[in-house]
Design an enzyme around this catalytic site. Structure first.
Site, PDB file in Angstrom:
ATOM      1  N   ARG A 221     -11.670 -24.944  -2.580  1.00 11.00           N
ATOM      2  CA  ARG A 221     -11.075 -26.233  -2.917  1.00 11.00           C
ATOM      3  C   ARG A 221     -11.459 -27.235  -1.829  1.00 11.00           C
ATOM      4  NH1 ARG A 221     -10.695 -24.413  -7.257  1.00 11.00           N
ATOM      5  NH2 ARG A 221      -8.831 -24.068  -8.537  1.00 11.00           N
ATOM      6  N   HIS A 269     -18.562 -28.705  -8.958  1.00 12.47           N
ATOM      7  CA  HIS A 269     -17.552 -27.678  -9.264  1.00 12.47           C
ATOM      8  C   HIS A 269     -18.052 -26.729 -10.369  1.00 12.47           C
ATOM      9  CE1 HIS A 269     -12.968 -26.862  -8.938  1.00 12.47           C
ATOM     10  NE2 HIS A 269     -13.564 -25.808  -9.458  1.00 12.47           N
TER      11      HIS A 269
HETATM   12  P1  NDP Z   1      -7.559 -14.042  -4.739  1.00  8.83           P
HETATM   13  O1  NDP Z   1      -6.128 -14.418  -4.806  1.00  8.83           O
HETATM   14  O2  NDP Z   1      -8.006 -12.801  -5.432  1.00  8.83           O
HETATM   15  O3  NDP Z   1      -8.018 -13.924  -3.213  1.00  8.83           O
HETATM   16  C1  NDP Z   1      -7.555 -14.771  -2.228  1.00  8.83           C
HETATM   17  C2  NDP Z   1      -7.950 -14.217  -0.868  1.00  8.83           C
HETATM   18  O4  NDP Z   1      -7.583 -15.179   0.129  1.00  8.83           O
HETATM   19  C3  NDP Z   1      -7.229 -12.917  -0.524  1.00  8.83           C
HETATM   20  O5  NDP Z   1      -8.090 -12.040   0.168  1.00  8.83           O
HETATM   21  C4  NDP Z   1      -6.116 -13.392   0.399  1.00  8.83           C
HETATM   22  O6  NDP Z   1      -5.676 -12.423   1.341  1.00  8.83           O
HETATM   23  C5  NDP Z   1      -6.800 -14.526   1.122  1.00  8.83           C
HETATM   24  N1  NDP Z   1      -5.816 -15.459   1.696  1.00  8.83           N
HETATM   25  C6  NDP Z   1      -4.923 -16.236   1.050  1.00  8.83           C
HETATM   26  N2  NDP Z   1      -4.175 -16.927   1.936  1.00  8.83           N
HETATM   27  C7  NDP Z   1      -4.613 -16.576   3.146  1.00  8.83           C
HETATM   28  C8  NDP Z   1      -4.233 -16.939   4.465  1.00  8.83           C
HETATM   29  N3  NDP Z   1      -3.246 -17.816   4.705  1.00  8.83           N
HETATM   30  N4  NDP Z   1      -4.873 -16.365   5.495  1.00  8.83           N
HETATM   31  C9  NDP Z   1      -5.874 -15.458   5.276  1.00  8.83           C
HETATM   32  N5  NDP Z   1      -6.293 -15.068   4.041  1.00  8.83           N
HETATM   33  C10 NDP Z   1      -5.666 -15.635   2.999  1.00  8.83           C
HETATM   34  O7  NDP Z   1      -8.389 -15.301  -5.293  1.00  8.83           O
HETATM   35  P2  NDP Z   1      -9.833 -15.339  -5.982  1.00  8.83           P
HETATM   36  O8  NDP Z   1     -10.774 -14.566  -5.136  1.00  8.83           O
HETATM   37  O9  NDP Z   1      -9.729 -14.984  -7.417  1.00  8.83           O
HETATM   38  O10 NDP Z   1     -10.136 -16.912  -5.911  1.00  8.83           O
HETATM   39  C11 NDP Z   1     -10.174 -17.601  -4.682  1.00  8.83           C
HETATM   40  C12 NDP Z   1     -10.215 -19.103  -4.905  1.00  8.83           C
HETATM   41  O11 NDP Z   1     -11.504 -19.512  -5.367  1.00  8.83           O
HETATM   42  C13 NDP Z   1      -9.275 -19.634  -5.995  1.00  8.83           C
HETATM   43  O12 NDP Z   1      -7.960 -19.766  -5.511  1.00  8.83           O
HETATM   44  C14 NDP Z   1      -9.903 -20.979  -6.337  1.00  8.83           C
HETATM   45  O13 NDP Z   1      -9.347 -21.999  -5.548  1.00  8.83           O
HETATM   46  C15 NDP Z   1     -11.382 -20.790  -5.977  1.00  8.83           C
HETATM   47  N6  NDP Z   1     -12.235 -20.836  -7.164  1.00  8.83           N
HETATM   48  C16 NDP Z   1     -13.207 -21.801  -7.249  1.00  8.83           C
HETATM   49  C17 NDP Z   1     -14.041 -21.853  -8.339  1.00  8.83           C
HETATM   50  C18 NDP Z   1     -15.139 -22.857  -8.425  1.00  8.83           C
HETATM   51  O14 NDP Z   1     -15.796 -22.958  -9.449  1.00  8.83           O
HETATM   52  N7  NDP Z   1     -15.430 -23.572  -7.360  1.00  8.83           N
HETATM   53  C19 NDP Z   1     -13.898 -20.904  -9.455  1.00  8.83           C
HETATM   54  C20 NDP Z   1     -12.877 -19.912  -9.242  1.00  8.83           C
HETATM   55  C21 NDP Z   1     -12.075 -19.899  -8.141  1.00  8.83           C
HETATM   56  P3  NDP Z   1      -4.959 -11.064   0.863  1.00  8.83           P
HETATM   57  O15 NDP Z   1      -6.075 -10.236   0.253  1.00  8.83           O
HETATM   58  O16 NDP Z   1      -4.447 -10.485   2.100  1.00  8.83           O
HETATM   59  O17 NDP Z   1      -3.915 -11.452  -0.146  1.00  8.83           O
HETATM   60  C1  OXD Z   2     -10.849 -21.975 -10.803  1.00  5.40           C
HETATM   61  C2  OXD Z   2     -11.816 -23.067 -10.759  1.00  5.40           C
HETATM   62  O1  OXD Z   2      -9.921 -21.947  -9.982  1.00  5.40           O
HETATM   63  O2  OXD Z   2     -12.606 -23.196 -11.710  1.00  5.40           O
HETATM   64  O3  OXD Z   2     -10.978 -21.097 -11.677  1.00  5.40           O
HETATM   65  O4  OXD Z   2     -11.851 -23.811  -9.775  1.00  5.40           O
END
Ligand code: NDP
Ligand code: OXD
Length: 306
Positions: A221, A269
């Site tokens: 993001r 995006h």
């Molecule tokens: P997940 O919830 O599966 O993974 C999130 C990861 O971030 C986990 O490993 C989590 O740790 C870690 N995390 C969260 N908060 C913290 C923190 N404060 N400190 C350290 N680590 C942290 O999410 P996804 O992998 O499915 O997606 C990640 C992000 O990608 C989405 O939230 C979205 O914003 C973005 N996205 C962007 C897209 C695009 O097209 N640009 C498309 C899809 C997603 P833990 O494992 O310990 O819980």
């Molecule tokens: C998502 C994205 O969060 O597209 O899936 O950004």
């Protein structure tokens, strides 16, 4: 069973037809203010009115992985929110990150500029073994990206909230280990959810901890990065460039300096788009699981914010 669909920026017909085909027993309709109360909702960035009116929802299914746009709204405290769990996004994300990474290490942007002037000039490239890649977030997407990057021969560091054991990934965990993680990385890939803990995380002080000549790939993001601080570090030469897919304001305003910066690559995006057929299949399966009282993957913890 009644399902309400409310997505602001997507083709509703494909979703409505797909959900009706996958769940023939359900009455699926496009939400409008005053619509009848539904049992389930399938949404992307709905307006506040949606939740003010839809007060009987058993669960809400987000048509993306990130739920930050939903959690900004006033929601009932016990609302069940389920996000997309991969649904074809992890493969896309791995492709995007590997492309950006190799473009940086092999200097392809520079060769494209040279080609525009028919200039034949060779440069030394960074070798994978000497270019550690740090991945912020080792969740559904981060884990697959880590595997793909490691398979290319790059040393990989991973940062998460809870400890993660992934083969070939040096693990760092929690706020305390963030400085060591950054100092051990030359390329930084952001795959964190946007939460109060991660907003503005990538400010000047933290980005300056990356190894000199470092590179940022932000596919999570826009609000994870402090734009002015990134520009200052590119100006000073500490960072060599950035590939950015997400922005604080989207679409990225035409006057924003990222568009014209010689060392920034902007994409709109698209690093991992929601694949409609895969997503409908996943959501339909989860609605059936919820109806049967079974657990589902991708349930959001409202206190954690992801
Ligand atoms: P997940 O919830 O599966 O993974 C999130 C990861 O971030 C986990 O490993 C989590 O740790 C870690 N995390 C969260 N908060 C913290 C923190 N404060 N400190 C350290 N680590 C942290 O999410 P996804 O992998 O499915 O997606 C990640 C992000 O990608 C989405 O939230 C979205 O914003 C973005 N996205 C962007 C897209 C695009 O097209 N640009 C498309 C899809 C997603 P833990 O494992 O310990 O819980
Ligand atoms: C998502 C994205 O969060 O597209 O899936 O950004």
């Amino acid at each position: 069973m009644r399902i309400s669909f409310c997505c602001t920026d997507t083709s509703a017909t494909e979703w409505l037809d797909g959900l009706r085909a996958a769940l023939p027993q359900a009455e699926v309709s496009l939400w409008h203010s005053g619509a009848p109360l539904a049992d389930y909702a399938v949404v992307w960035a709905p307006p506040q009115t949606f939740f003010d009116e839809q007060t009987q929802l058993k669960a809400v299914f987000n048509t993306g992985a990130g739920v930050d746009a939903l959690l900004r709204l006033r929601l009932p405290p016990d609302l069940r929110i389920v996000r997309l769990d991969d649904a074809g996004m992890a493969q896309q994300m791995a492709e995007y990150v590997c492309h950006a990474l190799l473009r940086y290490t092999r200097g392809f942007a520079r060769y494209a500029q040279q080609a525009a002037h028919a200039q034949w000039k060779q440069h030394d490239a960074l070798t994978a073994a000497h270019c550690p890649v740090g991945i912020l977030g080792l969740g559904v997407l981060g884990e697959q990206v880590a595997r793909a990057v490691a398979a290319l021969g790059f040393p990989v560091n991973g940062w998460s909230r809870s400890p993660k054991h992934l083969p070939g990934v040096q693990r760092f965990c929690g706020a305390q280990e963030l400085p060591a993680f950054l100092a051990a990385s030359r390329v930084l890939v952001c795959l964190l959810p946007l939460t109060p803990d991660t907003r503005d995380l990538l400010n000047g002080a933290r980005l300056a901890l990356l190894q000199p000549g470092g590179y940022l790939i932000n596919v999570a993001r826009g609000a994870h990065v402090v734009d002015e601080d990134l520009l200052a570090l590119l100006e000073s030469g500490h960072l060599a460039g950035a590939t950015l897919d997400v922005f604080r304001t989207e679409p990225l305003p035409s006057a924003h300096p990222f568009w014209t910066h010689p060392h920034i690559t902007v994409t709109p995006h698209i690093s991992a788009r929601t694949l409609v057929a895969e997503s409908i299949a996943q959501i339909a399966g989860k609605i059936i699981a919820v109806e049967q009282g079974q657990p589902v993957r991708g349930e959001v913890d409202l206190r954690r914010g992801y």
